[in-house]
Design a protein around this motif. Structure first.
Motif, PDB file in Angstrom:
ATOM      1  N   ALA A 141       3.920   6.145  15.478  1.00  0.00           N
ATOM      2  CA  ALA A 141       4.477   5.574  16.703  1.00  0.00           C
ATOM      3  C   ALA A 141       3.617   4.445  17.239  1.00  0.00           C
ATOM      4  O   ALA A 141       4.103   3.563  17.959  1.00  0.00           O
ATOM      5  CB  ALA A 141       4.627   6.664  17.765  1.00  0.00           C
ATOM      6  N   LEU A 142       2.331   4.437  16.876  1.00  0.00           N
ATOM      7  CA  LEU A 142       1.404   3.405  17.340  1.00  0.00           C
ATOM      8  C   LEU A 142       1.211   2.296  16.320  1.00  0.00           C
ATOM      9  O   LEU A 142       0.401   1.393  16.541  1.00  0.00           O
ATOM     10  CB  LEU A 142       0.048   4.038  17.671  1.00  0.00           C
ATOM     11  N   GLY A 143       1.917   2.374  15.198  1.00  0.00           N
ATOM     12  CA  GLY A 143       1.836   1.320  14.195  1.00  0.00           C
ATOM     13  C   GLY A 143       0.958   1.633  13.005  1.00  0.00           C
ATOM     14  O   GLY A 143       0.712   0.759  12.167  1.00  0.00           O
ATOM     15  N   VAL A 144       0.461   2.870  12.901  1.00  0.00           N
ATOM     16  CA  VAL A 144      -0.360   3.256  11.754  1.00  0.00           C
ATOM     17  C   VAL A 144       0.542   3.531  10.563  1.00  0.00           C
ATOM     18  O   VAL A 144       1.561   4.221  10.677  1.00  0.00           O
ATOM     19  CB  VAL A 144      -1.199   4.508  12.072  1.00  0.00           C
ATOM     20  N   ASN A 145       0.165   2.997   9.402  1.00  0.00           N
ATOM     21  CA  ASN A 145       0.924   3.211   8.168  1.00  0.00           C
ATOM     22  C   ASN A 145       0.218   4.260   7.307  1.00  0.00           C
ATOM     23  O   ASN A 145      -1.016   4.297   7.255  1.00  0.00           O
ATOM     24  CB  ASN A 145       1.033   1.904   7.369  1.00  0.00           C
ATOM     25  N   PHE A 146       1.008   5.082   6.628  1.00  0.00           N
ATOM     26  CA  PHE A 146       0.432   6.131   5.789  1.00  0.00           C
ATOM     27  C   PHE A 146       0.865   5.974   4.340  1.00  0.00           C
ATOM     28  O   PHE A 146       2.005   5.619   4.044  1.00  0.00           O
ATOM     29  CB  PHE A 146       0.859   7.518   6.278  1.00  0.00           C
ATOM     30  N   SER A 196      -2.897  -0.845  15.266  1.00  0.00           N
ATOM     31  CA  SER A 196      -1.617  -1.290  14.711  1.00  0.00           C
ATOM     32  C   SER A 196      -1.824  -1.947  13.353  1.00  0.00           C
ATOM     33  O   SER A 196      -2.739  -2.763  13.169  1.00  0.00           O
ATOM     34  CB  SER A 196      -0.949  -2.279  15.673  1.00  0.00           C
ATOM     35  N   ARG A 197      -0.997  -1.559  12.422  1.00  0.00           N
ATOM     36  CA  ARG A 197      -1.005  -2.088  11.051  1.00  0.00           C
ATOM     37  C   ARG A 197      -2.183  -1.577  10.217  1.00  0.00           C
ATOM     38  O   ARG A 197      -2.455  -2.091   9.143  1.00  0.00           O
ATOM     39  CB  ARG A 197      -0.946  -3.615  11.030  1.00  0.00           C
ATOM     40  N   GLN A 245      -6.037   0.126  -3.771  1.00  0.00           N
ATOM     41  CA  GLN A 245      -5.755  -0.317  -2.413  1.00  0.00           C
ATOM     42  C   GLN A 245      -6.897   0.074  -1.479  1.00  0.00           C
ATOM     43  O   GLN A 245      -7.499   1.136  -1.625  1.00  0.00           O
ATOM     44  CB  GLN A 245      -4.446   0.322  -1.927  1.00  0.00           C
ATOM     45  N   ARG A 246      -7.163  -0.789  -0.522  1.00  0.00           N
ATOM     46  CA  ARG A 246      -8.170  -0.477   0.490  1.00  0.00           C
ATOM     47  C   ARG A 246      -7.501   0.268   1.645  1.00  0.00           C
ATOM     48  O   ARG A 246      -6.427  -0.112   2.108  1.00  0.00           O
ATOM     49  CB  ARG A 246      -8.812  -1.747   1.027  1.00  0.00           C
ATOM     50  N   PHE A 247      -8.163   1.331   2.111  1.00  0.00           N
ATOM     51  CA  PHE A 247      -7.644   2.101   3.237  1.00  0.00           C
ATOM     52  C   PHE A 247      -8.621   2.029   4.406  1.00  0.00           C
ATOM     53  O   PHE A 247      -9.837   1.953   4.216  1.00  0.00           O
ATOM     54  CB  PHE A 247      -7.420   3.559   2.830  1.00  0.00           C
ATOM     55  N   ASP A 248      -8.074   2.065   5.598  1.00  0.00           N
ATOM     56  CA  ASP A 248      -8.910   2.040   6.797  1.00  0.00           C
ATOM     57  C   ASP A 248      -9.500   3.411   7.098  1.00  0.00           C
ATOM     58  O   ASP A 248     -10.523   3.517   7.781  1.00  0.00           O
ATOM     59  CB  ASP A 248      -8.089   1.552   7.994  1.00  0.00           C
ATOM     60  N   ALA A 249      -8.864   4.460   6.611  1.00  0.00           N
ATOM     61  CA  ALA A 249      -9.372   5.824   6.771  1.00  0.00           C
ATOM     62  C   ALA A 249      -8.653   6.728   5.779  1.00  0.00           C
ATOM     63  O   ALA A 249      -7.592   6.376   5.242  1.00  0.00           O
ATOM     64  CB  ALA A 249      -9.163   6.336   8.198  1.00  0.00           C
ATOM     65  N   ILE A 250      -9.250   7.894   5.544  1.00  0.00           N
ATOM     66  CA  ILE A 250      -8.660   8.904   4.659  1.00  0.00           C
ATOM     67  C   ILE A 250      -8.655  10.235   5.403  1.00  0.00           C
ATOM     68  O   ILE A 250      -9.659  10.631   5.998  1.00  0.00           O
ATOM     69  CB  ILE A 250      -9.459   9.049   3.349  1.00  0.00           C
TER      70      ILE A 250
END
Length: 230
Positions: A133-138, A110-111, A154-159
């Motif tokens: 739906a699970l809170g992931v932002n794109f 989430s987030r 910006q820092r991303f958690d994944a690409i």
């Protein structure tokens, strides 16, 4: 029911689930559209009617994610998908969601913020909705240059990236190689037209987690990746 009808129906389900009367909406859809969708949703487990309680919230997220994944599978089909195979895809999506979407998984992802690079982002609407739906932002980028600009700010958690973007047929690797050469080790997943073993191996040699053309597998890969990243 045609493929387009199924995709439109599942898209409507994900939107209608956003209203407060979502249990009643689901009940109406199950009665109206028959056994295939009843089997699909029943595989998620009994939907709770406990209002704003945690169980109801979890089931709602599962239902939204599964519906979107089923729509993603239908939208990426070769046009030969019939009612039986569409129902099968829906069942697979439900099984994947029920297995991996747990309270712990939702808390961990989430987030999170994921950069999705694709020159045709409309092709990935349903796959994104499943994770949203699970809170992931794109954040979306349609070119390698745009992706690099966003990464610099910006820092991303994944690409997530497709492979070919005009005029570069290997744009996914171009972006990935650039990031790795500059010391950026953001988890990278390629969502393109192949999941052949040789392409998976090649993607890993470049530094990606892997590559796939399957929405369910992408969903699992992203959840696993974000779970480790946070």
């Amino acid at each position: 029911m045609s493929v387009d009808d199924i995709v439109k129906l599942l898209d409507a389900i994900t939107k209608l689930l956003n209203v407060l009367i979502w249990p009643a909406v689901i009940l109406f859809i199950l009665i109206r559209f028959g056994r295939d969708l009843r089997d699909f949703f029943s595989s998620l487990g009994e939907l709770s009617l406990k209002g704003a309680g945690f169980e109801a919230s979890l089931k709602r997220k599962q239902a939204e994610a599964a519906a979107a994944l089923a729509a993603a599978a239908a939208s990426r089909s070769d046009g030969d998908t019939n009612r039986e195979s569409a129902a099968k895809e829906a069942k697979i999506a439900a099984d994947v969601v029920s297995e991996v979407v747990t309270p712990r998984a939702i808390r961990r992802v989430s987030r999170s913020t994921v950069l999705w690079v694709d020159d045709r982002p409309e092709n990935n609407i349903y796959a994104r909705q499943a994770l949203e739906a699970l809170g992931v932002n794109f954040v979306l980028a349609t070119s390698t240059d745009e992706a690099l600009k966003r990464i610099s700010r910006q820092r991303f958690d994944a690409i997530i990236s497709d492979m070919g973007r005009p005029p570069d047929p290997r744009a996914g690797y171009t972006l990935l190689d650039h990031l790795r050469s500059t010391g950026d080790h953001t988890p990278f997943i390629i969502y393109a037209s192949s999941r052949d073993p040789e392409h998976v191996a090649e993607s890993r040699r470049h530094g990606a987690i892997g590559c796939t053309n399957n929405a369910n597998e992408l969903f699992e890969m992203v959840l696993s990746t974000l779970g480790r990243a946070v």
